[in-house]
Design an enzyme around this catalytic site. Structure first.
Site, mmCIF file in Angstrom:
data_model
loop_
_atom_site.group_PDB
_atom_site.id
_atom_site.type_symbol
_atom_site.label_atom_id
_atom_site.label_comp_id
_atom_site.label_asym_id
_atom_site.label_seq_id
_atom_site.Cartn_x
_atom_site.Cartn_y
_atom_site.Cartn_z
ATOM 1 N N HIS A 209 -42.273 -9.114 -2.563
ATOM 2 C CA HIS A 209 -41.807 -7.300 -2.971
ATOM 3 C C HIS A 209 -42.873 -6.921 -1.357
ATOM 4 O O HIS A 209 -43.163 -4.905 -1.609
ATOM 5 C CB HIS A 209 -40.979 -6.803 -3.443
ATOM 6 C CG HIS A 209 -42.505 -6.744 -4.770
ATOM 7 N ND1 HIS A 209 -42.692 -7.212 -6.294
ATOM 8 C CD2 HIS A 209 -42.711 -5.550 -5.043
ATOM 9 C CE1 HIS A 209 -43.110 -6.738 -6.431
ATOM 10 N NE2 HIS A 209 -43.905 -5.700 -6.035
HETATM 11 C C1 UD1 Z 1 -42.428 0.158 -5.809
HETATM 12 C C2 UD1 Z 1 -43.214 0.331 -6.220
HETATM 13 C C3 UD1 Z 1 -44.309 -0.361 -6.505
HETATM 14 C C4 UD1 Z 1 -43.256 -2.004 -7.676
HETATM 15 C C5 UD1 Z 1 -42.320 -2.644 -6.787
HETATM 16 C C6 UD1 Z 1 -42.394 -2.621 -8.060
HETATM 17 C C7 UD1 Z 1 -45.124 2.404 -5.230
HETATM 18 C C8 UD1 Z 1 -45.597 2.953 -4.156
HETATM 19 N N1 UD1 Z 1 -44.111 0.859 -5.253
HETATM 20 O O1 UD1 Z 1 -42.010 -1.018 -4.544
HETATM 21 O O2 UD1 Z 1 -45.985 -0.441 -6.580
HETATM 22 O O3 UD1 Z 1 -44.601 -3.512 -7.241
HETATM 23 O O4 UD1 Z 1 -41.738 -1.163 -6.970
HETATM 24 O O5 UD1 Z 1 -40.179 -3.247 -7.450
HETATM 25 O O6 UD1 Z 1 -44.027 2.732 -5.935
HETATM 26 N N2 UD1 Z 1 -34.614 0.035 -3.038
HETATM 27 C C9 UD1 Z 1 -33.389 -0.340 -3.125
HETATM 28 N N3 UD1 Z 1 -32.481 0.336 -4.783
HETATM 29 C C10 UD1 Z 1 -33.239 0.511 -5.295
HETATM 30 C C11 UD1 Z 1 -34.881 0.458 -5.032
HETATM 31 C C12 UD1 Z 1 -35.356 0.178 -3.961
HETATM 32 O O7 UD1 Z 1 -32.556 -1.124 -2.378
HETATM 33 O O8 UD1 Z 1 -33.190 0.286 -6.560
HETATM 34 C C13 UD1 Z 1 -35.309 -0.679 -1.120
HETATM 35 C C14 UD1 Z 1 -34.662 0.945 -0.779
HETATM 36 O O9 UD1 Z 1 -34.821 0.657 1.261
HETATM 37 C C15 UD1 Z 1 -36.376 1.434 -0.237
HETATM 38 C C16 UD1 Z 1 -37.596 0.124 -0.859
HETATM 39 O O10 UD1 Z 1 -36.576 -0.348 -1.352
HETATM 40 O O11 UD1 Z 1 -36.594 2.031 0.666
HETATM 41 C C17 UD1 Z 1 -38.644 0.244 -1.287
HETATM 42 O O12 UD1 Z 1 -38.372 0.666 -2.828
HETATM 43 P P1 UD1 Z 1 -39.663 1.971 -3.191
HETATM 44 O O13 UD1 Z 1 -39.483 2.430 -4.347
HETATM 45 O O14 UD1 Z 1 -40.132 2.590 -2.183
HETATM 46 O O15 UD1 Z 1 -40.743 0.551 -3.427
HETATM 47 P P2 UD1 Z 1 -40.817 -0.785 -3.631
HETATM 48 O O16 UD1 Z 1 -40.960 -1.669 -2.403
HETATM 49 O O17 UD1 Z 1 -39.548 -1.257 -4.321
HETATM 50 N N1 UDP Z 2 -39.399 -9.115 -13.360
HETATM 51 C C1 UDP Z 2 -37.815 -9.600 -13.488
HETATM 52 N N2 UDP Z 2 -36.717 -9.539 -12.723
HETATM 53 C C2 UDP Z 2 -36.575 -10.435 -11.338
HETATM 54 C C3 UDP Z 2 -38.090 -10.340 -10.564
HETATM 55 C C4 UDP Z 2 -38.989 -9.723 -11.682
HETATM 56 O O1 UDP Z 2 -36.982 -8.733 -14.367
HETATM 57 O O2 UDP Z 2 -36.716 -10.660 -10.274
HETATM 58 C C5 UDP Z 2 -39.670 -9.013 -14.032
HETATM 59 C C6 UDP Z 2 -40.983 -9.440 -14.704
HETATM 60 O O3 UDP Z 2 -40.870 -10.053 -15.422
HETATM 61 C C7 UDP Z 2 -41.684 -8.489 -14.818
HETATM 62 C C8 UDP Z 2 -41.299 -7.062 -14.198
HETATM 63 O O4 UDP Z 2 -39.847 -7.180 -13.163
HETATM 64 O O5 UDP Z 2 -41.585 -8.368 -16.219
HETATM 65 C C9 UDP Z 2 -42.531 -7.541 -12.137
HETATM 66 O O6 UDP Z 2 -42.446 -6.205 -12.546
HETATM 67 P P1 UDP Z 2 -42.525 -6.322 -10.328
HETATM 68 O O7 UDP Z 2 -42.528 -7.998 -9.864
HETATM 69 O O8 UDP Z 2 -41.416 -5.606 -9.854
HETATM 70 O O9 UDP Z 2 -43.027 -4.978 -9.624
HETATM 71 P P2 UDP Z 2 -44.550 -5.716 -9.586
HETATM 72 O O10 UDP Z 2 -45.780 -5.557 -11.631
HETATM 73 O O11 UDP Z 2 -45.698 -5.720 -8.691
HETATM 74 O O12 UDP Z 2 -45.473 -3.770 -10.189
#
Ligand code: UD1
Ligand code: UDP
Length: 366
Positions: A209
């Protein structure tokens, strides 16, 4: 009674907050309240974690949702300010490095409420990552900095943080992992792995991601081509993050996915840990998954040029890869030639206890 606001917003926050909430609830003198910013909002990115971690519903839900960095951060600040003014907490605790972390620490600090940062001191030294900015700003203004490993302490000291503010407590994500591992028995594990049509140890689990991997065609197309190739050799399970799914659709790359590549929605926490525990190896760009695989002793390839969690490489089972090394490294794992690794010090399931002790002393002394 000291009122503590525990702030979460995105998927990786929930499993870091849960053990601390449960520890604080049973500690005399502490009154923890959960604030969910709503940065993540899909059922499988949010509510499913509250269920699997057996958490109560958040005391405050801000419903801020997605947007550009400025929009999202600003919206969270405006909504969180109202909560801080209404609740008048003694401490705000933030987790990790997402936009909710920096937004709420800034808001609290400007209202003269002290801030504790759990997972402080991590650095990728890569300012193209939004998380690196979030970490640096949050650490710079926090009053209590809870680090998971010695590199965290070193980074903070180098940045001029007084040693008296730094507490090495270990990795709180491992508290939740340890707890969930006791709840998933063998039958349950067989069922889950079977439900995805997989055999234990005979599949690769993939999560991606990071914007640098998934936001444009130059990053994403070669990765998907590689996953197609890998899927011809061994089943590949790819729970797709919403950001990545959106980009696959927008870039018109969906049709290129190989049938052996099993793409599914994000998986809820208990199922994901089960799938991780039983995988042959993991390919990821997640921060937390590098740590979980190190604890589980499972080979992990991290598709990034750097990591803010170097201990997962020096002590654990993780290695960084790029498109020129990924094939060689995965072949090495599949041939059974991978390092063993060890579990880093204080990654023992008791980090929440150590944090709570410091917080209780800190708030009692104020
Ligand atoms: C965010 C965090 C990242 C973390 C990741 C974990 C920031 C800057 N980034 O990234 O550090 O590793 O979460 O998963 O805070 N969206 C949905 N449904 C949701 C959430 C998001 O559809 O429930 C889609 C939306 O189109 C959104 C995009 O995902 O614009 C990105 O979501 P956002 O929370 O901005 O950043 P992540 O890439 O999820
Ligand atoms: N995780 C989950 N389901 C998924 C992918 C990740 O439960 O489909 C859990 C994973 O076990 C870990 C956490 O989400 O505990 C990691 O989050 P993510 O990768 O979204 O964020 P990051 O750690 O990169 O910020």
């Amino acid at each position: 009674m000291s009122k503590i606001l525990l702030v979460v917003g995105a998927r990786p926050n929930f499993m870091k907050m849960a053990p601390l909430y449960f520890e604080m609830v049973k500690t005399p003198g502490l009154d923890p309240l959960i604030v969910h910013t709503g940065q993540h909002y899909d059922y499988v990115m949010s509510q499913a974690f509250f269920e699997d971690l057996e958490l109560p519903q958040p005391h405050h839900f801000l419903g801020t949702g997605s947007g550009s960095h400025a929009e999202q951060t600003a919206r969270i600040m405006v909504e969180f300010e109202k909560v801080v003014l209404a609740e008048r907490p003694d401490l705000v605790v933030v987790f990790g490095d997402v936009n909710s972390t920096v937004a709420c620490s800034l808001t609290a600090k400007k209202l003269l409420v002290p801030v504790a940062h759990v997972e402080a001191g991590l650095r990728s030294f890569d300012e193209t990552m939004p998380e690196e900015i979030n970490r640096r700003v949050t650490d710079a203004i926090s009053d209590l900095l809870f680090t998971p490993s010695p590199d965290g302490d070193e980074n903070l000291i180098r940045d001029g943080v007084p040693e008296s503010k730094i507490h090495r407590v270990g990795n709180i994500m491992i508290d939740s992992l340890v707890s969930v591992l006791t709840k998933i028995n063998q039958d349950h594990q067989d069922q889950i792995v079977g439900r995805f049509g997989l055999e234990k140890r005979r599949y690769v689990l993939v999560t991606l991601h990071r914007p640098s991997n998934v936001d444009d065609r130059n990053g994403l197309a070669p990765i998907l081509a590689y996953l197609n190739k890998l899927a011809a050799e061994i089943p590949v399970l790819f729970p797709i993050h919403p950001r990545t799914r959106k980009n696959i659709e927008t870039l018109g790359l969906g049709a290129s996915l190989h049938a052996g590549l099993r793409t599914v929605e994000p998986v809820r926490y208990r199922e994901f840990i089960t799938l991780e525990k039983n995988a042959g190896f993991v390919l990821t760009d997640s921060g937390g998954i590098q740590e979980e695989t190190t604890y589980l002793g499972l080979p992990c390839l991290t598709l990034r040029p750097n990591t803010e969690r170097p201990i997962t490489i020096t002590e654990g089972t993780n290695e960084l890869v790029d498109m020129s090394t990924i094939e060689r490294q995965s072949a090495k794992i599949l041939a059974g030639r991978w390092k063993q690794g060890r579990i880093p010090s204080l990654w023992d399931g008791r980090t929440a206890q150590r944090i709570t002790k410091v917080v209780a002393e800190y708030t009692a002394g104020k």
